[in-house]
Design a protein around this motif. Structure first.
Motif, PDB file in Angstrom:
ATOM      1  N   MET A   1       1.038  -1.686   0.249  1.00 28.26           N
ATOM      2  CA  MET A   1       0.113   0.092  -0.428  1.00 28.26           C
ATOM      3  C   MET A   1       0.798   1.562  -0.630  1.00 28.26           C
ATOM      4  N   SER A   2       1.919   1.493  -0.831  1.00 28.88           N
ATOM      5  CA  SER A   2       2.864   2.608  -1.029  1.00 28.88           C
ATOM      6  C   SER A   2       1.898   3.328  -2.759  1.00 28.88           C
ATOM      7  N   ASP A   3       1.756   3.047  -3.369  1.00 27.06           N
ATOM      8  CA  ASP A   3       1.119   4.007  -4.787  1.00 27.06           C
ATOM      9  C   ASP A   3       0.476   4.629  -4.512  1.00 27.06           C
ATOM     10  N   TYR A   4       0.744   5.495  -3.954  1.00 26.36           N
ATOM     11  CA  TYR A   4       0.742   6.302  -4.054  1.00 26.36           C
ATOM     12  C   TYR A   4       1.444   8.274  -4.368  1.00 26.36           C
ATOM     13  N   THR A   5      -0.063   8.865  -5.193  1.00 27.14           N
ATOM     14  CA  THR A   5       1.446  10.164  -5.339  1.00 27.14           C
ATOM     15  C   THR A   5       0.801  11.747  -4.097  1.00 27.14           C
ATOM     16  N   VAL A   6       1.487  12.721  -4.226  1.00 22.68           N
ATOM     17  CA  VAL A   6       0.845  13.973  -3.752  1.00 22.68           C
ATOM     18  C   VAL A   6       1.021  14.469  -5.116  1.00 22.68           C
ATOM     19  N   ARG A   7      -0.431  15.426  -5.139  1.00 18.90           N
ATOM     20  CA  ARG A   7      -0.016  15.998  -6.282  1.00 18.90           C
ATOM     21  C   ARG A   7      -0.933  17.714  -5.997  1.00 18.90           C
ATOM     22  N   PRO A   8      -0.449  18.532  -6.270  1.00 14.77           N
ATOM     23  CA  PRO A   8      -1.658  19.995  -6.080  1.00 14.77           C
ATOM     24  C   PRO A   8      -2.776  19.806  -6.689  1.00 14.77           C
ATOM     25  N   ALA A   9      -4.237  20.129  -5.552  1.00  9.48           N
ATOM     26  CA  ALA A   9      -5.553  19.945  -5.758  1.00  9.48           C
ATOM     27  C   ALA A   9      -5.628  20.771  -6.707  1.00  9.48           C
ATOM     28  N   ARG A  10      -7.014  19.720  -7.745  1.00 13.16           N
ATOM     29  CA  ARG A  10      -7.268  20.717  -8.465  1.00 13.16           C
ATOM     30  C   ARG A  10      -8.947  20.794  -7.952  1.00 13.16           C
ATOM     31  N   THR A  11     -10.319  21.513  -9.230  1.00 15.22           N
ATOM     32  CA  THR A  11     -11.388  21.685  -8.663  1.00 15.22           C
ATOM     33  C   THR A  11     -12.076  20.768  -8.134  1.00 15.22           C
ATOM     34  N   ALA A  12     -11.735  19.553  -9.940  1.00 16.34           N
ATOM     35  CA  ALA A  12     -12.516  18.126  -9.553  1.00 16.34           C
ATOM     36  C   ALA A  12     -12.019  17.629  -8.080  1.00 16.34           C
ATOM     37  N   ASP A  13     -11.324  17.827  -7.740  1.00 19.75           N
ATOM     38  CA  ASP A  13     -11.065  17.068  -6.145  1.00 19.75           C
ATOM     39  C   ASP A  13     -11.910  17.987  -4.285  1.00 19.75           C
ATOM     40  N   ILE A  14     -12.510  18.566  -5.498  1.00 19.79           N
ATOM     41  CA  ILE A  14     -12.370  19.224  -3.696  1.00 19.79           C
ATOM     42  C   ILE A  14     -14.129  19.022  -3.516  1.00 19.79           C
ATOM     43  N   ARG A  15     -15.190  18.280  -4.046  1.00 20.79           N
ATOM     44  CA  ARG A  15     -15.940  16.446  -3.294  1.00 20.79           C
ATOM     45  C   ARG A  15     -15.748  15.991  -2.508  1.00 20.79           C
ATOM     46  N   GLY A  16     -14.081  15.425  -3.231  1.00 23.49           N
ATOM     47  CA  GLY A  16     -13.589  14.482  -2.778  1.00 23.49           C
ATOM     48  C   GLY A  16     -12.436  14.694  -1.533  1.00 23.49           C
TER      49      GLY A  16
ATOM     50  N   VAL B   1     -16.381  27.546   0.301  1.00 23.21           N
ATOM     51  CA  VAL B   1     -14.734  28.011   0.866  1.00 23.21           C
ATOM     52  C   VAL B   1     -13.489  26.740   0.718  1.00 23.21           C
ATOM     53  N   LEU B   2     -14.012  25.884   0.678  1.00 23.27           N
ATOM     54  CA  LEU B   2     -12.897  24.669  -0.096  1.00 23.27           C
ATOM     55  C   LEU B   2     -12.939  24.830  -1.574  1.00 23.27           C
ATOM     56  N   TYR B   3     -13.689  25.692  -2.430  1.00 19.56           N
ATOM     57  CA  TYR B   3     -13.615  25.471  -3.823  1.00 19.56           C
ATOM     58  C   TYR B   3     -12.889  26.938  -4.312  1.00 19.56           C
ATOM     59  N   GLU B   4     -12.836  28.063  -3.155  1.00 23.46           N
ATOM     60  CA  GLU B   4     -12.022  29.084  -3.519  1.00 23.46           C
ATOM     61  C   GLU B   4     -10.287  29.063  -2.411  1.00 23.46           C
ATOM     62  N   SER B   5     -10.526  28.156  -1.781  1.00 27.21           N
ATOM     63  CA  SER B   5      -9.402  27.399  -1.320  1.00 27.21           C
ATOM     64  C   SER B   5      -8.320  26.418  -2.424  1.00 27.21           C
ATOM     65  N   THR B   6      -8.981  25.921  -3.419  1.00 28.43           N
ATOM     66  CA  THR B   6      -8.390  24.661  -3.951  1.00 28.43           C
ATOM     67  C   THR B   6      -6.424  25.219  -4.019  1.00 28.43           C
ATOM     68  N   GLN B   7      -6.532  26.167  -4.342  1.00 30.05           N
ATOM     69  CA  GLN B   7      -4.943  26.263  -4.790  1.00 30.05           C
ATOM     70  C   GLN B   7      -3.645  26.172  -3.133  1.00 30.05           C
TER      71      GLN B   7
END
Length: 167
Positions: free
Chosen positions: A1-16, A37-43
């Protein structure tokens, strides 16, 4: 269980991100955030996701002052705890903080041991000079009120520990 990546969020991630956040809001561990508020904080967010695109963690970096930022909304899905996801998220947030020119990071947390292992130390009351305090106290942001340890946020922060790291 170590197959993951960390990346900047996108708007499509906000509901998740909201889905990851909700159980912690229900347990009164984290403060709830409206979807707008989450959408406004995406970056501000970074996310950890599996190879098949499932969000397993998130965290945000909020700039508070010229040299000071806050690690916010750090969440790792239960089944991914103790697999380095939280560490990877904090590492990325620290990298982002350095890129922005920040030299100190604040967090308000129940996870004292985790943050201590990442180099954070518990802090007292006055960690900014009076001139900076007088500016910060004007902010409507609840996180800044938590940082300043203002009385009106205390009911929401009981049991949390205020911690700081110098980068």
């Amino acid at each position: 269980m170590s197959d993951y990546t960390v990346r900047p969020a996108r708007t499509a991630d906000i509901r998740g991100i909201q889905t990851l956040l909700e159980p912690y809001v229900q347990k009164r561990i984290l403060l709830g955030k409206d979807l707008v508020v989450l959408y406004e904080s995406t970056q501000q967010f970074v996310v950890a996701e599996t190879a098949d695109g499932i969000l397993i963690g998130c965290g945000a970096l909020h700039v508070m002052w010229e040299d000071l930022g806050e690690v916010r909304t750090l969440i790792v899905a239960d089944e991914w705890l103790h697999h380095g996801v939280g560490r990877a998220l904090v590492d990325r947030l620290e990298e982002n903080a350095r890129t922005l020119g920040l030299t100190r990071l604040f967090c308000l947390t129940f996870e004292v041991d985790f943050f201590r292992s990442r180099g954070f130390d518990e802090i007292g009351e006055q960690i900014v000079d009076p001139d900076v305090y007088s500016q910060l106290v004007r902010s409507p942001d609840e996180g800044i009120a938590e940082f300043l340890d203002l009385a009106h946020v205390k009911p929401n922060t009981l049991g949390n520990t205020r911690m700081l790291k110098t980068l």
